[in-house]
Design an enzyme around this catalytic site. Structure first.
Site, short mmCIF file in Angstrom:
data_model
loop_
_atom_site.label_atom_id
_atom_site.label_comp_id
_atom_site.label_asym_id
_atom_site.label_seq_id
_atom_site.Cartn_x
_atom_site.Cartn_y
_atom_site.Cartn_z
N LYS A 94 -17.15 119.86 53.05
CA LYS A 94 -16.78 121.13 53.72
C LYS A 94 -17.38 121.20 55.13
CE LYS A 94 -18.42 123.94 50.47
NZ LYS A 94 -18.97 123.01 49.46
N ARG B 287 -18.71 132.25 46.86
CA ARG B 287 -19.03 131.31 45.79
C ARG B 287 -19.01 131.98 44.42
NH1 ARG B 287 -22.28 127.53 49.34
NH2 ARG B 287 -22.94 125.76 48.12
N ARG C 25 -26.84 111.66 51.73
CA ARG C 25 -26.53 112.47 52.91
C ARG C 25 -27.77 112.67 53.79
NH1 ARG C 25 -23.40 118.05 51.92
NH2 ARG C 25 -25.31 118.75 50.89
N ARG D 176 -31.94 116.91 53.28
CA ARG D 176 -32.17 118.29 52.82
C ARG D 176 -33.01 118.28 51.55
NH1 ARG D 176 -26.42 121.36 52.76
NH2 ARG D 176 -27.32 122.09 50.81
N ARG E 161 -27.08 122.12 41.04
CA ARG E 161 -26.11 122.73 41.96
C ARG E 161 -24.68 122.56 41.42
NH1 ARG E 161 -27.64 119.93 47.38
NH2 ARG E 161 -25.91 121.08 48.29
#
Ligand code: AMP
Length: 208
Positions: A15, A90, A124, A152, A163
């Site tokens: 996204k 969400r 990532r 992160r 998550r």
């Protein structure tokens, strides 16, 4: 009334990566609740201190905090003709509240299987100076900036599993909710950045 676009999908679907392209195509500024929350966390504001507990545990931040954040953001001048939401709404409750303040024109859903997600997120890395996102294998950074990239805190395998569970339980039903409203466009998110971008460009050209 403001006309907005929602970019929807599981964590790690791409996204944030595709939001730049959609912003460019539509002229709508990207509004990422994840980025806004991380900003609050780094400033150690009251909101940031509260949100951090949930984020580090891989849980959704309570709706009330998120809705207040969005209401304030939509008062900004650049959102006058609507925005591109990334990572919001969400939950169905967030979506219902959103309907009261903006008109959602279309929801672009990036579809990526769970097996892909973990590999994508764990590899990532982010450039703290520009916000650009890379992947150690699929989208490696230029060598001269690789030393300053960060991971992160919630991109570890353990947190990603939580998550994903939060996504399936609280967020995925929202896709069906938008589908019933006839607003959902599903895009195969399982290709290269360029391939997915091409499919998004094609889809957007049809919505006018
Ligand atoms: P993201 O960068 O979109 O993956 O968001 C990172 C984290 O921020 C999520 O795992 C949640 O803890 C929190 N968060 C971001 N957006 C929302 C939202 N719309 N509702 C609840 N929590 C959110």
């Amino acid at each position: 009334m403001k006309e907005s676009i929602v970019l929807f999908g599981p964590p790690g679907a791409g996204k944030g990566t595709q939001a730049d392209l959609i912003s460019e195509l539509t002229g709508k500024p990207q509004v990422s609740t994840g980025d806004m929350l991380r900003n609050a966390v780094s400033k150690k504001s009251q909101l940031g201190i509260e949100a951090k507990k949930y984020m580090e545990a891989g849980l959704l931040v309570p709706d009330k905090i998120i809705i207040d954040l969005i209401k304030n953001r939509l008062d900004d001048e650049d959102s006058i003709t609507g925005v591109l939401f990334d990572g919001f709404p969400r939950t169905i409750h967030q979506a219902e509240e959103l309907e009261k303040i903006t008109q959602v024109k279309v929801v672009i859903s990036l579809v990526v299987p769970d097996e892909e997600i973990i590999e994508r997120i764990v590899g990532r890395r982010m450039d703290p100076e520009t916000g650009d996102i890379f992947h150690i294998t699929f989208n490696p950074p230029p060598e001269e900036i690789s030393h300053r990239l960060i991971q992160r805190k919630d991109d570890t395998k353990e947190t990603v599993i939580q998550r994903l569970a939060s996504y399936h339980e609280q967020t995925k039903p929202l896709g069906e909710w938008y589908e019933k409203l006839g607003k959902l466009i599903s895009i195969e998110g399982n290709g290269t950045i360029e391939e997915v971008g091409k499919n998004i460009t094609e889809a957007i050209s049809h919505i006018g």
